[in-house]
Design an enzyme around this catalytic site. Structure first.
Site, PDB file in Angstrom:
ATOM      1  N   GLU A 210       0.848  -1.180   0.000  1.00  0.00           N
ATOM      2  CA  GLU A 210       0.000   0.000   0.000  1.00  0.00           C
ATOM      3  C   GLU A 210       0.885   1.231   0.000  1.00  0.00           C
ATOM      4  O   GLU A 210       2.112   1.123   0.121  1.00  0.00           O
ATOM      5  CB  GLU A 210      -0.946  -0.007   1.207  1.00  0.00           C
ATOM      6  CG  GLU A 210      -0.226   0.059   2.543  1.00  0.00           C
ATOM      7  CD  GLU A 210      -1.163  -0.141   3.727  1.00  0.00           C
ATOM      8  OE1 GLU A 210      -2.312  -0.572   3.532  1.00  0.00           O
ATOM      9  OE2 GLU A 210      -0.733   0.135   4.857  1.00  0.00           O
ATOM     10  N   HIS A 248      -4.267   3.054   7.843  1.00  0.00           N
ATOM     11  CA  HIS A 248      -3.080   2.591   8.560  1.00  0.00           C
ATOM     12  C   HIS A 248      -2.164   3.762   8.900  1.00  0.00           C
ATOM     13  O   HIS A 248      -2.030   4.695   8.120  1.00  0.00           O
ATOM     14  CB  HIS A 248      -2.287   1.612   7.701  1.00  0.00           C
ATOM     15  CG  HIS A 248      -2.869   0.237   7.671  1.00  0.00           C
ATOM     16  ND1 HIS A 248      -2.568  -0.662   6.691  1.00  0.00           N
ATOM     17  CD2 HIS A 248      -3.731  -0.393   8.496  1.00  0.00           C
ATOM     18  CE1 HIS A 248      -3.221  -1.796   6.916  1.00  0.00           C
ATOM     19  NE2 HIS A 248      -3.935  -1.649   8.003  1.00  0.00           N
TER      20      HIS A 248
END
Lengths: 291, 91
Positions: A210, A248
């Site tokens: 990511e 996150h």
């Protein structure tokens, strides 16, 4: 074969008497994991579904021969829990806890650098060798035992998504690992890629990254030089605006680094098969892995 | 949690549909489903909602959505969910 965990893994759970600790310990037991002990300071002598609870990890290891610890301890105490586990003789620590302060993790990382044990996480779904051993919060039934694909990912939900799609294509998994979404973590992509490369039963690798940091770029370079097995990759967060944290703690584009586009370019340049549309992940894997 | 999410999304008048995609691990599908049902009742959702759910306790979650009697559109996978919500918004 598998990497890091198998049917002989003897698990202890730190924070076994908490709400999440209890629920997910039961799920692990139901999957077939050998859960031999729990640790909650002050609750020695009690048990959870017959699993003995100890005050310290050291006591639990001494009495039960546990060799792996799963941590559900709340963030303020999690760093201490990891360091305690590392001093007790377990060789693998899986930290599920989300929200451990970065400064705490820097202390932990430094502390672990002199120890022989491996840390997976924190802020991760854990690790599973399908059909043998589930250590973490992932849904067990979506996995297919027997390999031949190894999965490594920074995201929990995306791991489940790609594993589910592999299983629907009748492609099994050797081991699936979530390395976690925090900026400072234990085991990284390269550790897992190297282990999968050396595992004779793993014939292909799925890598889910990511935005944020440079872990995918470093991993791509490693793949180019050291991995001979086919790798399929996916990068989450292509539409993320710079400077905004995407779920996150580690998923943030700072300046011009950490963008999804840069990661995809690096991965492609190193021979990784990139999945552009998550909805077609399974069929792409079927083509690349030759099933 | 779901209720706040709905409220924030619906405060934007440009939103014509909502897609909920959950692959439950630590978040159980039954808990999510209850949240969706409660939020839908409280906020009186004015746009179509497509729900795609998989993972921990998924059967319980699907049952809760079914029993709620709410007009929710369910999808079988990610692709199906995206297509369904796109069709609704275009229509």
């Amino acid at each position: 074969m598998s990497i890091f965990v198998n049917k002989d893994t003897r698990l202890l759970v730190q924070g076994i008497t908490g709400k999440e600790g209890q629920f997910h310990t039961r799920q692990c037991v139901a999957y077939g994991t050998r859960v031999v002990a729990g640790v909650t300071p002050g609750k020695a002598g009690q048990n959870m579904d017959g699993i003995p609870v100890f005050n310290t990890v050291q006591d639990a290891v001494k009495e039960t021969g546990a060799n792996c610890s799963m941590i559900f301890v709340p963030p303020p105490f999690a760093a201490d829990a990891i360091m305690e586990a590392s001093d007790s003789g377990v060789n693998l620590i899986v930290a599920i806890t989300e929200g451990i302060p970065v400064l705490d993790m820097m202390r932990v990382k430094n502390y672990l650098s002199t120890k022989a044990c491996r840390l997976i996480g924190p802020n991760c779904p854990g690790i599973i060798t399908p059909g043998e051993c589930k250590i973490g919060i992932m849904p067990g039934p979506i996995h297919k035992p027997g390999g031949p694909i190894g999965v490594v990912s920074r995201s929990g939900t995306l791991t489940y998504e790609v594993v589910h799609q592999l299983t629907l294509q009748n492609i099994g998994q050797t081991t699936c690992i979530g390395i976690g979404g925090d900026p400072v973590n234990g085991t990284n992509f390269i550790d897992c890629l190297s282990a999968f490369q050396n595992d004779p039963d793993t014939q292909g690798i799925v890598m889910v990254g990511e935005i944020g940091g440079a872990a995918e770029e470093d991993a791509s370079e490693f793949i180019k030089n050291h991995v001979t097995k086919p790798v399929v990759g996916f990068i989450a967060g292509l539409t993320a605006p710079p400077g905004r944290r995407m779920g996150h703690a580690g998923a943030i584009i700072s300046g011009s680094s950490g963008t999804g586009q840069a990661k995809i370019a690096a991965m492609k340049a190193c021979g990784i098969h990139i999945c552009e549309d998550l909805g077609t992940f399974g069929p792409l894997c079927a083509r690349v892995f030759g099933k | 949690m779901v209720e706040n999410g709905f409220r924030i999304i619906l405060s934007d008048p440009n939103v014509k549909g909502i897609l909920i995609n959950i692959f439950g691990g630590i978040l159980r599908c039954d808990i999510l489903a209850e949240g969706v049902v409660q939020a839908a009742r409280k906020t009186g959702i004015s746009v179509p909602v497509v729900v795609r759910m998989e993972g921990t306790n998924v059967e319980k979650g699907r049952q809760i959505l079914k029993d709620s009697g709410l007009n929710l559109i369910t999808a079988v996978d990610l692709r199906d969910a995206a297509q369904k919500v796109a069709e609704i918004v275009k229509a």
